[in-house]
Design a protein around this motif. Sequence first.
Motif, short mmCIF file in Angstrom:
data_model
loop_
_atom_site.label_atom_id
_atom_site.label_comp_id
_atom_site.label_asym_id
_atom_site.label_seq_id
_atom_site.Cartn_x
_atom_site.Cartn_y
_atom_site.Cartn_z
N ILE A 161 30.39 -66.02 -97.37
CA ILE A 161 31.01 -66.31 -96.25
C ILE A 161 30.25 -66.93 -95.27
O ILE A 161 30.57 -68.15 -94.75
CB ILE A 161 31.73 -65.08 -95.47
CG1 ILE A 161 32.71 -64.22 -96.55
CG2 ILE A 161 32.33 -65.24 -94.26
CD1 ILE A 161 33.21 -62.96 -96.04
N ASP A 162 28.83 -66.67 -95.11
CA ASP A 162 28.11 -67.40 -94.32
C ASP A 162 27.97 -68.77 -94.57
O ASP A 162 28.08 -69.65 -93.83
CB ASP A 162 26.91 -66.57 -94.23
CG ASP A 162 25.78 -66.77 -93.32
OD1 ASP A 162 26.51 -67.10 -92.10
OD2 ASP A 162 24.81 -66.48 -93.14
N ASN A 163 27.65 -69.05 -96.09
CA ASN A 163 27.51 -70.37 -96.32
C ASN A 163 28.60 -71.34 -96.18
O ASN A 163 28.66 -72.31 -95.77
CB ASN A 163 27.03 -70.46 -97.79
CG ASN A 163 25.72 -69.98 -98.17
OD1 ASN A 163 24.77 -69.98 -97.11
ND2 ASN A 163 25.43 -69.48 -99.37
N LEU A 164 29.83 -70.78 -96.58
CA LEU A 164 31.12 -71.46 -96.54
C LEU A 164 31.35 -71.49 -95.07
O LEU A 164 31.54 -72.77 -94.63
CB LEU A 164 32.24 -70.73 -97.15
CG LEU A 164 33.58 -71.36 -97.77
CD1 LEU A 164 33.12 -72.40 -98.64
CD2 LEU A 164 34.48 -70.29 -98.10
N GLN A 165 31.07 -70.63 -94.19
CA GLN A 165 31.31 -70.98 -92.67
C GLN A 165 30.50 -72.14 -92.21
O GLN A 165 31.06 -72.94 -91.26
CB GLN A 165 31.00 -69.58 -92.03
CG GLN A 165 31.68 -69.61 -90.30
CD GLN A 165 30.63 -70.09 -89.46
OE1 GLN A 165 29.39 -70.24 -89.92
NE2 GLN A 165 31.10 -70.78 -88.22
N GLN A 166 29.17 -72.02 -92.48
CA GLN A 166 28.24 -73.26 -92.04
C GLN A 166 28.82 -74.44 -92.48
O GLN A 166 28.93 -75.69 -92.05
CB GLN A 166 27.04 -72.82 -92.45
CG GLN A 166 26.44 -71.90 -91.44
CD GLN A 166 24.86 -71.33 -91.64
OE1 GLN A 166 24.16 -72.26 -92.29
NE2 GLN A 166 24.75 -70.22 -91.25
N MET A 167 29.22 -74.46 -93.90
CA MET A 167 29.67 -75.85 -94.44
C MET A 167 30.91 -76.38 -93.89
O MET A 167 30.65 -77.48 -93.44
CB MET A 167 29.95 -75.43 -96.09
CG MET A 167 29.94 -76.57 -96.89
SD MET A 167 29.87 -76.22 -98.81
CE MET A 167 31.60 -75.51 -98.81
#
Length: 389
Positions: free
Chosen positions: A205-211
């Motif tokens: 979720i963290d990666n996707l949110q940043q991406m």
Amino acid sequence: MSEITKNTEGSSAAPAAEDASAPHMPPVKPPMVQFKGILKKFGKVLAVEKTDLDIEEGSLVTLLGPSGCGKTTLLRMVAGLETPTEGDIFIKGKRINDVPIHQRNLGMIFQNYALFPHKSIYDNVAFGLKYRKIPKEEIREKVLRALEMVRLPGVEKRMPGQLSGGQQQRIALARAIVIEPDVLLMDEPLSALDENLREDMRREIDNLQQMLGVTTIFVTHDQREALSMSDKIVVMKNGKKQQEGVPEEVYNRPANHFVADFLGHSNFTSAVVQGREGNFVKVELETGNILLADAPGDWKEGEEVEVVVRAQRFEAMLQEEFSPDGQTNYFEGKIRDRSYMGGEVSYFIDMAGGKEVHVISMMRSRIYGIGNDVVVQVAPEHCHLLPLE
Ligand SMILES: Nc1ncnc2c1ncn2[C@@H]1O[C@H](COP(=O)(O)OP(=O)(O)OP(=O)(O)O)[C@@H](O)[C@H]1O
Ligand SMILES: [Mg+2]
């Protein structure tokens, strides 16, 4: 010709030279989400006290607090599932109190917001797009891209029941992001998953949110989740905001006893300020011991305070191996209890003055035993002072 005219509101025709004279001034952009004086009552129950909160575009903000503190209620008001009793909510500067749910362009993943069991994965993910008059081919592209983003390409023909719990949660994530929401709302989305899966999903979720750079409000009562993911943490208790700040700030400089207690393992003891010693504040603990604290602020002699020390900040060593010459902030005690937690050891130590200290020690060398006479020591910069409540 007063200087005050320089920043006259709404002077859109202001000469460019004036902008250049203040290059440090960022353009004024409203926060993505803004709560202004929001208050929510359910009958006589005050679920959320008057709250102001700004959520900046592209940030991930967590609402953190114990059960019943009003996290879900705040989120549901953004979603349009509850109406504020008082106050206004703005998205991109526009008041949305009266905007119906389906016009708010929000992605939601709620605790019990399951997939439609009788629809295929494809139809589940495409659900939010069907009402948007988008050509079929474009829907297909978007759905397949969303499935790739959550690393589940190729499952579109399956039914939800043919996926694991973690996979279903990823589909819920795909369904939420496929509509390219202004704000992603997540209410304890990981609570049903087991520990390892939680950690994976948290990173995902963290990666996707940043991406995607999608503004996200994430509700949790799990401090590790909050600390590891957030740009900003909002700590709540009984419907009231206790502190907001970046994770390091909330963890290292808790605003009050509740925040210090809720995040991490803290030791508390009351003390009286004795004065200053160099850069440090000197306090006398209730046990009579003297402690130096690196505590910014204006502490007055005679003032009653509470000292907070994180369990991880104490060092424990055997008394026979400790030489007190030139040392400060050390206390003698006996280990009463110990638990091995894999990677670290948790000690409960009875101190000479009758207090108990909790020490969490990273396992660098060896483990001390129950009954061992030890010294615990803490550096002044890890001693935090709070006004006594
Ligand atoms: N529909 C409702 N009717 C009456 N009271 C409600 C309603 N929804 C919430 N409350 C009350 O409002 C308060 C805040 O509830 P809320 O669900 O926002 O808490 P929470 O922080 O999300 O808790 P949890 O971590 O358990 O999900 C609680 O006291 C709750 O009992
Ligand atoms: Mg809740």
